[in-house]
Design an enzyme around this catalytic site. Structure first.
Site, PDB file in Angstrom:
ATOM      1  N   GLY A 135     -24.110 -18.763   6.350  1.00 18.08           N
ATOM      2  CA  GLY A 135     -25.042 -19.833   6.010  1.00 18.08           C
ATOM      3  C   GLY A 135     -25.616 -19.617   4.626  1.00 18.08           C
ATOM      4  N   TYR A 136     -25.569 -20.653   3.787  1.00 11.97           N
ATOM      5  CA  TYR A 136     -26.188 -20.573   2.456  1.00 11.97           C
ATOM      6  C   TYR A 136     -27.108 -21.774   2.222  1.00 11.97           C
ATOM      7  CZ  TYR A 136     -22.475 -23.908   1.314  1.00 11.97           C
ATOM      8  OH  TYR A 136     -21.635 -25.001   1.313  1.00 11.97           O
ATOM      9  N   GLY A 137     -27.142 -22.680   3.218  1.00  6.26           N
ATOM     10  CA  GLY A 137     -27.994 -23.861   3.139  1.00  6.26           C
ATOM     11  C   GLY A 137     -28.815 -23.980   4.406  1.00  6.26           C
ATOM     12  N   SER A 138     -28.665 -25.089   5.117  1.00 11.08           N
ATOM     13  CA  SER A 138     -29.489 -25.330   6.307  1.00 11.08           C
ATOM     14  C   SER A 138     -29.224 -24.334   7.424  1.00 11.08           C
ATOM     15  CB  SER A 138     -29.277 -26.752   6.829  1.00 11.08           C
ATOM     16  OG  SER A 138     -27.934 -26.945   7.248  1.00 11.08           O
ATOM     17  N   GLU A 160     -20.820 -30.172   9.757  1.00  7.58           N
ATOM     18  CA  GLU A 160     -20.389 -30.008   8.365  1.00  7.58           C
ATOM     19  C   GLU A 160     -19.281 -30.989   7.996  1.00  7.58           C
ATOM     20  OE1 GLU A 160     -22.086 -27.937   6.643  1.00  7.58           O
ATOM     21  OE2 GLU A 160     -23.049 -26.708   8.188  1.00  7.58           O
TER      22      GLU A 160
END
Length: 228
Positions: free
Chosen positions: A9-12, A119
């Site tokens: 995970g790098y966002g939400s 996604e």
């Protein structure tokens, strides 16, 4: 037999993890920058008024595009001159904070299907090394790899909206992005909520090192200013 699943995970995903996760490891990716250059018509915007969500831009794509390179010199490489030789930019120069979740084999297929829906707007699945900085429970050390320097890392699945996907909007000035985010809302809520939640999550990770996401900081500041 289905194997377990690691997902980055790098966002939400940092502040809203997928279901059935057993472990979370914090760390970073090398050779990427995080940008709010992915339009969102299904979560934080609508088809008529798309919002903005994050994706990753690779070092290879950055070196091949002057506008991408300018953005990187403005934020990640702000201490350098834009006239430096681009060939001197290394993967170690570009690092993105994130986390990796482990899902046990019996839940892996369910989570894969869940993520395919979550996604879906332009994102595709990739495998990249994720470098671990948090404490590693002894029970999962055997699931990780170790570099020659003793650093733990894992090969993990990650969803990226590459620069050639239909929802990638390309380089955009942070203030322009901030205005879009401030005025957008979708089925998953306010676009600004997404940004501010991510900003708070990254701030917690940044507190453990000198690695800073200046692009994200500027975007958060701009959205807060616009909300006054």
């Amino acid at each position: 037999m289905t194997s377990g699943l690691w997902i980055i995970g790098y966002g939400s995903l940092i502040f809203k993890p997928p279901p059935h996760t057993e472990f979370r490891l914090d760390g970073y990716l090398k050779g990427f920058v995080r940008r709010f250059w992915q339009s969102s018509s299904d979560h934080r915007g609508t088809p008529e008024s798309p919002g903005r969500v994050v994706t990753l831009v690779s070092l290879k794509d950055i070196k091949a595009n002057k506008d991408l390179l300018t953005s990187v010199y403005t934020h990640e490489l702000r201490h350098r001159s834009e006239f430096d030789d681009d060939a001197d930019i290394l993967e170690d120069d570009l690092k993105v904070w994130g986390c990796a979740y482990y899902v046990a084999p019996e839940n892996a297929e369910f989570v894969r299907q869940y993520l395919e829906v979550r996604e879906q707007d332009g994102y595709t699945l990739h495998n990249v090394p994720f470098h671990v900085t948090s404490a590693i429970p002894p029970s999962i050390q055997s699931k990780l790899k170790q570099s020659e320097t003793g650093e733990y890392f894992l090969e993990s699945s990650i969803y990226i909206g590459t620069i050639d996907n239909k929802s990638f909007i390309g380089p955009e000035e942070p203030l322009v992005t901030a205005r879009v985010i401030s005025g957008s809302r979708g089925p998953s809520g306010e676009n600004s909520e997404y940004l501010l939640n991510l900003g708070n999550a990254i701030k917690e990770l940044e507190a453990r090192s000198s690695m800073k996401d200046y692009y994200l900081q500027q975007l958060v500041t701009s959205v807060l200013e616009l909300s006054k």
